[in-house]
Motif scaffolding. Structure first.
Motif, PDB file in Angstrom:
ATOM      1  N   UNK A 148       0.852  -1.188   0.000  1.00  0.00           N
ATOM      2  CA  UNK A 148       0.000   0.000   0.000  1.00  0.00           C
ATOM      3  C   UNK A 148       0.889   1.240   0.000  1.00  0.00           C
ATOM      4  N   UNK A 149       0.376   2.347  -0.519  1.00  0.00           N
ATOM      5  CA  UNK A 149       1.167   3.572  -0.607  1.00  0.00           C
ATOM      6  C   UNK A 149       1.616   4.063   0.760  1.00  0.00           C
ATOM      7  N   UNK A 150       0.819   3.811   1.789  1.00  0.00           N
ATOM      8  CA  UNK A 150       1.194   4.252   3.133  1.00  0.00           C
ATOM      9  C   UNK A 150       2.067   3.244   3.868  1.00  0.00           C
ATOM     10  N   UNK A 151       2.377   2.092   3.228  1.00  0.00           N
ATOM     11  CA  UNK A 151       3.230   1.088   3.831  1.00  0.00           C
ATOM     12  C   UNK A 151       2.572   0.279   4.927  1.00  0.00           C
TER      13      UNK A 151
ATOM     14  N   UNK B 282       0.888  -7.362   0.305  1.00  0.00           N
ATOM     15  CA  UNK B 282       0.226  -8.562  -0.192  1.00  0.00           C
ATOM     16  C   UNK B 282       1.218  -9.307  -1.079  1.00  0.00           C
ATOM     17  N   UNK B 283       1.317 -10.599  -0.839  1.00  0.00           N
ATOM     18  CA  UNK B 283       2.191 -11.441  -1.661  1.00  0.00           C
ATOM     19  C   UNK B 283       1.382 -12.610  -2.186  1.00  0.00           C
ATOM     20  N   UNK B 284       1.556 -12.917  -3.454  1.00  0.00           N
ATOM     21  CA  UNK B 284       0.901 -14.074  -4.061  1.00  0.00           C
ATOM     22  C   UNK B 284       1.953 -14.911  -4.757  1.00  0.00           C
ATOM     23  N   UNK B 285       1.781 -16.214  -4.667  1.00  0.00           N
ATOM     24  CA  UNK B 285       2.668 -17.114  -5.394  1.00  0.00           C
ATOM     25  C   UNK B 285       1.974 -18.444  -5.602  1.00  0.00           C
TER      26      UNK B 285
ATOM     27  N   UNK C  69      -0.318  -8.904   5.065  1.00  0.00           N
ATOM     28  CA  UNK C  69       0.224  -8.511   6.363  1.00  0.00           C
ATOM     29  C   UNK C  69      -0.089  -7.037   6.562  1.00  0.00           C
ATOM     30  N   UNK C  70      -0.802  -6.752   7.626  1.00  0.00           N
ATOM     31  CA  UNK C  70      -1.078  -5.357   7.992  1.00  0.00           C
ATOM     32  C   UNK C  70       0.007  -4.895   8.952  1.00  0.00           C
TER      33      UNK C  70
ATOM     34  N   UNK D 232       9.731 -10.456  12.550  1.00  0.00           N
ATOM     35  CA  UNK D 232      10.384 -11.236  11.499  1.00  0.00           C
ATOM     36  C   UNK D 232      10.870 -10.319  10.384  1.00  0.00           C
ATOM     37  N   UNK D 233      10.023  -9.385   9.933  1.00  0.00           N
ATOM     38  CA  UNK D 233      10.400  -8.483   8.846  1.00  0.00           C
ATOM     39  C   UNK D 233      11.526  -7.555   9.276  1.00  0.00           C
ATOM     40  N   UNK D 234      11.478  -7.064  10.514  1.00  0.00           N
ATOM     41  CA  UNK D 234      12.517  -6.168  11.005  1.00  0.00           C
ATOM     42  C   UNK D 234      13.865  -6.902  11.076  1.00  0.00           C
TER      43      UNK D 234
END
Length: 118
Positions: A58-61, A65-68, A79-80, A87-89
């Motif tokens: 999203x533009x605001x970060x 969304x990931x698709x595979x 992930x909101x 994990x991401x950090x």
């Protein structure tokens, strides 16, 4: 922002046999879009109709969304507030130390980590 059809799409800008530099491209959805069917068939959002493969932010970060296409299923993950996910950090901090992470990517990761800490 809820209801906003604009987003960022991760786009692979690599040439064959080169490191994979990814860039964010701005896009927007229309009511007629079929991101897992026709969109995936174009090769932009996947590897053929019914085989989506993309990452959207999203533009605001605030949402990613990931698709595979998995071995036996199609996977969509939303992930909101990804800046709150440890994990991401941790992954971002590791990516800064990877030798193949480009300097612009390292700078972007550092900006994200700093902004997300506030």
């Amino acid at each position: 922002m809820a209801g906003d059809p604009e987003f960022l799409l991760a786009v692979d800008c690599a040439e064959p046999d080169e490191p994979r530099p990814w860039r964010w491209a701005r896009g927007s959805l229309s009511d007629q879009w079929d991101i897992a069917g026709a969109g995936a068939a174009t090769g932009i959002l996947g590897n053929g109709s019914g085989h989506p493969a993309f990452v959207m932010l999203s533009l605001d970060g605030e949402a990613i969304v990931r698709a595979q296409q998995g071995e036996t299923s199609t996977e969509f993950v939303l992930v909101r507030e990804p800046h709150h996910v440890q994990f991401f950090r941790k992954l971002a901090a590791q990516m800064v130390r990877w030798p193949d992470t480009t300097e612009p990517s390292k700078a972007a990761i550092e900006r994200w980590l700093t902004a997300a800490a506030e």
